[in-house]
Design a protein around this motif. Structure first.
Motif, PDB file in Angstrom:
ATOM      1  N   MET A  65     -68.259  -1.016 -32.379  1.00  0.00           N
ATOM      2  CA  MET A  65     -67.521  -0.273 -31.380  1.00  0.00           C
ATOM      3  C   MET A  65     -68.493   0.619 -30.630  1.00  0.00           C
ATOM      4  N   VAL A  66     -68.289   0.698 -29.333  1.00  0.00           N
ATOM      5  CA  VAL A  66     -69.062   1.591 -28.476  1.00  0.00           C
ATOM      6  C   VAL A  66     -68.061   2.528 -27.815  1.00  0.00           C
ATOM      7  N   SER A  67     -68.191   3.816 -28.093  1.00  0.00           N
ATOM      8  CA  SER A  67     -67.266   4.805 -27.543  1.00  0.00           C
ATOM      9  C   SER A  67     -67.969   5.696 -26.546  1.00  0.00           C
ATOM     10  N   ASN A  68     -67.239   6.105 -25.535  1.00  0.00           N
ATOM     11  CA  ASN A  68     -67.751   7.047 -24.554  1.00  0.00           C
ATOM     12  C   ASN A  68     -67.072   8.381 -24.794  1.00  0.00           C
ATOM     13  N   ASP A  69     -67.785   9.288 -25.442  1.00  0.00           N
ATOM     14  CA  ASP A  69     -67.253  10.611 -25.725  1.00  0.00           C
ATOM     15  C   ASP A  69     -67.623  11.614 -24.641  1.00  0.00           C
ATOM     16  N   GLY A  70     -68.321  11.142 -23.608  1.00  0.00           N
ATOM     17  CA  GLY A  70     -68.748  12.018 -22.525  1.00  0.00           C
ATOM     18  C   GLY A  70     -67.692  12.162 -21.446  1.00  0.00           C
ATOM     19  N   GLU A  71     -68.103  12.774 -20.330  1.00  0.00           N
ATOM     20  CA  GLU A  71     -67.194  13.001 -19.208  1.00  0.00           C
ATOM     21  C   GLU A  71     -67.515  12.112 -18.016  1.00  0.00           C
ATOM     22  N   ASP A  72     -68.577  11.311 -18.100  1.00  0.00           N
ATOM     23  CA  ASP A  72     -68.974  10.398 -17.036  1.00  0.00           C
ATOM     24  C   ASP A  72     -68.910   8.966 -17.547  1.00  0.00           C
ATOM     25  N   VAL A  92     -76.695  -3.294 -26.009  1.00  0.00           N
ATOM     26  CA  VAL A  92     -76.400  -4.010 -27.248  1.00  0.00           C
ATOM     27  C   VAL A  92     -77.014  -5.398 -27.120  1.00  0.00           C
ATOM     28  N   TRP A  93     -77.947  -5.719 -28.020  1.00  0.00           N
ATOM     29  CA  TRP A  93     -78.491  -7.082 -28.112  1.00  0.00           C
ATOM     30  C   TRP A  93     -77.622  -7.814 -29.104  1.00  0.00           C
ATOM     31  N   ALA A  94     -76.802  -8.739 -28.608  1.00  0.00           N
ATOM     32  CA  ALA A  94     -75.900  -9.524 -29.454  1.00  0.00           C
ATOM     33  C   ALA A  94     -76.605 -10.825 -29.794  1.00  0.00           C
ATOM     34  N   TYR A  95     -76.925 -11.043 -31.069  1.00  0.00           N
ATOM     35  CA  TYR A  95     -77.773 -12.163 -31.473  1.00  0.00           C
ATOM     36  C   TYR A  95     -77.013 -13.439 -31.810  1.00  0.00           C
ATOM     37  N   GLY A  96     -75.806 -13.579 -31.334  1.00  0.00           N
ATOM     38  CA  GLY A  96     -75.079 -14.824 -31.517  1.00  0.00           C
ATOM     39  C   GLY A  96     -75.256 -15.734 -30.313  1.00  0.00           C
ATOM     40  N   HIS A  97     -74.443 -16.784 -30.230  1.00  0.00           N
ATOM     41  CA  HIS A  97     -74.536 -17.696 -29.092  1.00  0.00           C
ATOM     42  C   HIS A  97     -73.534 -17.330 -28.001  1.00  0.00           C
ATOM     43  N   CYS A  98     -72.662 -16.343 -28.257  1.00  0.00           N
ATOM     44  CA  CYS A  98     -71.733 -15.843 -27.259  1.00  0.00           C
ATOM     45  C   CYS A  98     -71.288 -14.453 -27.712  1.00  0.00           C
ATOM     46  N   PHE A  99     -70.594 -13.770 -26.830  1.00  0.00           N
ATOM     47  CA  PHE A  99     -70.017 -12.482 -27.196  1.00  0.00           C
ATOM     48  C   PHE A  99     -68.721 -12.309 -26.427  1.00  0.00           C
ATOM     49  N   HIS A 100     -67.906 -11.388 -26.889  1.00  0.00           N
ATOM     50  CA  HIS A 100     -66.755 -10.957 -26.109  1.00  0.00           C
ATOM     51  C   HIS A 100     -66.506  -9.481 -26.363  1.00  0.00           C
ATOM     52  N   LEU A 101     -65.864  -8.865 -25.393  1.00  0.00           N
ATOM     53  CA  LEU A 101     -65.520  -7.453 -25.465  1.00  0.00           C
ATOM     54  C   LEU A 101     -64.012  -7.324 -25.533  1.00  0.00           C
ATOM     55  N   SER A 102     -63.564  -6.338 -26.287  1.00  0.00           N
ATOM     56  CA  SER A 102     -62.139  -6.048 -26.338  1.00  0.00           C
ATOM     57  C   SER A 102     -61.950  -4.547 -26.451  1.00  0.00           C
ATOM     58  N   ASP A 103     -60.702  -4.106 -26.272  1.00  0.00           N
ATOM     59  CA  ASP A 103     -60.408  -2.714 -26.540  1.00  0.00           C
ATOM     60  C   ASP A 103     -60.084  -2.578 -28.032  1.00  0.00           C
ATOM     61  N   ARG A 104     -59.756  -1.393 -28.471  1.00  0.00           N
ATOM     62  CA  ARG A 104     -59.489  -1.160 -29.898  1.00  0.00           C
ATOM     63  C   ARG A 104     -58.305  -1.964 -30.429  1.00  0.00           C
ATOM     64  N   GLU A 105     -57.375  -2.285 -29.555  1.00  0.00           N
ATOM     65  CA  GLU A 105     -56.196  -3.045 -29.959  1.00  0.00           C
ATOM     66  C   GLU A 105     -56.449  -4.548 -29.966  1.00  0.00           C
ATOM     67  N   GLY A 106     -57.654  -4.977 -29.577  1.00  0.00           N
ATOM     68  CA  GLY A 106     -57.988  -6.389 -29.572  1.00  0.00           C
ATOM     69  C   GLY A 106     -57.700  -7.108 -28.269  1.00  0.00           C
ATOM     70  N   ASN A 107     -57.273  -6.373 -27.244  1.00  0.00           N
ATOM     71  CA  ASN A 107     -57.032  -6.984 -25.943  1.00  0.00           C
ATOM     72  C   ASN A 107     -58.362  -7.351 -25.309  1.00  0.00           C
TER      73      ASN A 107
END
Length: 96
Positions: free
Chosen positions: A1-8, A63-78
């Motif tokens: 998980m990558v979270s943005n705790d900042g204001e920008d 983030v260096w993702a060392y697989g053959h693909c990646f996907h992004l989702s929100d915390r709920e999995g969307n």
């Protein structure tokens, strides 16, 4: 998980695809990577059990993702985004 705790906006770059995404303040993005079928190690890592390498700077994360693909989702999995490298990403084709 990558979270943005900042204001920008926080820039998230997923390598080796050079895909750039922006995470809004107070939002979290989940990065998932997959191995090719039948493969048991993560190529490109210092150790065979490391699927990611993360580099953090004040206004961005890579983030260096060392697989053959990646996907992004929100915390709920969307799903947010899926990228396929070499075919067969489960995020794009769940039957695989």
């Amino acid at each position: 998980m990558v979270s943005n705790d900042g204001e920008d906006l926080l820039e998230l770059t997923v390598e080796p695809w050079a895909d750039i995404h922006r995470i809004r303040p107070k939002e979290t993005c989940v990065v998932v990577t997959h191995l090719p079928p039948g493969d048991g190690t993560w190529g490109g890592t210092l150790s065979g059990d490391e699927p990611f390498e993360v580099k953090h700077r004040p206004d961005s994360i890579t983030v260096w993702a060392y697989g053959h693909c990646f996907h992004l989702s929100d915390r709920e999995g969307n799903p947010i985004y899926a990228n396929e490298y070499g075919g067969g990403c489960p995020a794009q084709n769940p039957a695989t």
